[in-house]
Scaffold this active site. Structure first.
Site, PDB file in Angstrom:
ATOM      1  CB  SER A  79      -1.728   5.348  -0.807  1.00  0.00           C
ATOM      2  OG  SER A  79      -0.529   5.955  -0.363  1.00  0.00           O
ATOM      3  CG  HIS A  95      -5.708   5.391  -2.465  1.00  0.00           C
ATOM      4  ND1 HIS A  95      -5.445   4.397  -3.390  1.00  0.00           N
ATOM      5  CD2 HIS A  95      -4.656   6.233  -2.513  1.00  0.00           C
ATOM      6  CE1 HIS A  95      -4.266   4.626  -3.953  1.00  0.00           C
ATOM      7  NE2 HIS A  95      -3.766   5.732  -3.439  1.00  0.00           N
ATOM      8  CE  LYS A 136      -4.596   6.664  -6.477  1.00  0.00           C
ATOM      9  NZ  LYS A 136      -4.055   7.953  -6.960  1.00  0.00           N
TER      10      LYS A 136
END
Lengths: 415, 84
Positions: free
Chosen positions: A190, A218, A249
């Site tokens: 990240s 991610h 996300k």
């Protein structure tokens, strides 16, 4: 009164110490849905300012997508607002299982279990599947939630240097006396935005009889040709034993996470993972929105393709401006400044120029590694990136960092 | 620096410093509070010492304080060995 003045004074002093060290965090109030442009009130009490958002995890631009919002509304209407229960009492609706099946199919695994967040998934998974006879071998840059989950597990902990396969192999050899070995890594890291060498990790794990755990928070939705994740990008679909990921996300951005992987490991989590057993079920409105997200990204790769184009374009703009960026291919693009104060000053000046990006420094990243982390979204249009690039160029020129190497920046500003 | 401390120092440099990290590790360099060794990674140092010197360091004594410098680690090892 139990909260004595002694306690109040002690906490006040601690908070003052955080301010003194420049570690005090302040929330910015957003007066708009998440998107490429948002209205930000900062500092608190200021009139909201319209800025281009370069720091959201809204990779696919689905956080406020009309079809996702409509699906969430419909879910609210037909399955209600809340369930007032954990999953195994009366908190599992048909749509929870449907979402788990769809995630299983999307991630290419055997089964999936939803958690309130990926933080909770990571907090619960290790303790549920490993014990004293086992060892967890983690990359040294894994996410804080994995570190917390490992702390809650009785298995031995060990680490390998970041993405150093020789070091990992040494560790796997060293721990052959253990019952089970589990290699633990992020798919996309990240802070640096680099990808784990999953193909090599899987090869070593197979050679030394180890399981592989990957946090794909991610990556899910956009890494790999069809957005399945780092395992797709590295050609090891179906060979990862445990994947954890988030719905918070790219996959709609609301909340919720999951453990996905080998059927028995997922079932162990259903039986034993404490954050699953002792926290409320994911709300129907979130599940309904997430189902639509999976449908959208399964139907077309258009959004992840646009994100890939945006990422390449943004990297080329920053490089052409003479800024020092971490090389890579993920939509996490750190602009390296090394000095913590410089990172804060640059972030403040960018905000004045209408660009919202945040400075990261110790303890979030290692000392001397301060940076502005920029993140791309499929919601960005080319004009957003051109405007943000011009602002970075202007602020970079103001601080005299354009064209400077790492050592030159450190020489000029110190660490 | 005696042989024991040199062995500890060399292991710390090889195991914990990334390639290109040219920080100097001295006898009194703080390893844990200085961010060179984290509490998870400390396990491999403990295992290294136990194997090399054929000792058992009880977990209760393998504290971050005891592992914070080459000097303190050497002192801990000496408690469990004779003639090193």
């Amino acid at each position: 009164m139990a909260y004595a003045s002694k306690a109040r004074e002690w906490y006040a002093k601690e908070l003052e110490s955080l301010r003194g060290q420049g570690l005090f965090k302040q929330e910015r109030f957003i007066h708009a849905p998440q998107g490429a442009e948002i209205e930000v009130e900062f500092p608190a009490g200021s009139p909201p300012k319209r800025v281009i958002n370069m720091c959201a995890n809204n990779y696919l631009g689905l956080s406020s997508h009309p079809e996702v919002v409509a699906a969430a509304h419909a879910g609210l209407d037909v399955r209600g607002y809340g369930l007032s229960s954990v999953r195994f009492i009366c908190g599992t609706q048909d749509i929870h299982r449907e979402l788990e099946r769809k995630l299983t199919s999307f991630l290419g695994t055997e089964d999936t279990l939803l958690f309130p967040s990926c933080m909770d998934a990571n907090a619960g998974v290790f303790e549920a599947v490993l014990s004293e006879q086992d060892v967890m071998i983690a990359d040294r840059l894994v996410h804080a939630s994995i570190v917390d989950g490992m702390r809650l597990c009785k298995a031995m902990t060990d680490t390998f240097k970041h993405s150093d396969m020789e070091h990992l192999e040494e560790k796997l050899q060293e721990h052959q006396d253990k019952r089970f070995r589990m290699v633990i890594t992020d798919g996309v890291f990240s802070m640096d935005g680099d990808l784990a060498k999953l193909d090599e990790i899987v090869r070593l794990a197979e050679k030394y009889d180890a399981m592989v755990f990957v946090d794909e928070s991610h990556a899910s939705g956009f890494i790999g040709k069809t957005g399945r994740g780092t395992h797709e990008h590295c050609g090891v679909l179906g060979r990862i034993d445990i994947i954890t990921t988030t719905l918070g996300k790219a996959l709609g951005g609301a909340s919720g996470g999951c453990v996905s992987g080998r059927a028995e490991l997922v079932e162990m989590c259903r039986q034993r993972a404490r954050p699953y057993l002792f926290s409320n079920t994911v709300a129907p409105v979130i599940v309904s929105g997430a189902l639509k997200v999976i449908d959208l990204i399964s139907a077309t790769t258009e959004r992840r393709d646009k994100l890939e184009w945006n990422t390449k374009y943004w990297r080329s703009l920053l490089t052409a401006a003479g800024l020092d960026i971490k090389a890579g291919e993920s939509p996490i693009v750190p602009v390296m400044l090394y000095n913590a104060k410089l990172a804060q000053d640059v972030a403040r000046d960018l905000f004045d120029e209408g660009i919202y990006a945040v400075g990261f420094f110790f303890p979030v990243v290692a000392k001397g590694q301060a940076r502005i982390r920029t993140q791309l979204s499929a919601a960005h249009e080319r004009h957003h990136l051109d405007a943000a690039g011009a602002a970075f160029r202007k602020v970079g020129a103001k601080h005299g960092i354009l064209g400077l190497t790492k050592n030159q920046i450190i020489e000029k500003f110190g660490l | 620096m005696d042989e024991l401390k040199k062995a500890i120092r060399d292991y710390v440099v090889k195991e914990y410093l990334e390639d290109g990290d040219d920080r100097e590790v001295r006898e009194d360099t703080p390893l844990i509070t200085g961010g060179i060794v984290d509490s998870f990674s400390m396990v491999s140092l403990k295992r290294f010492l136990e194997r090399k010197y054929t000792i058992q360091i009880p977990d209760a004594q393998a504290t971050p304080q005891a592992f914070d410098t080459v000097n303190s680690i050497a002192e801990l090892v000496r408690k469990f060995t004779s003639g090193v």
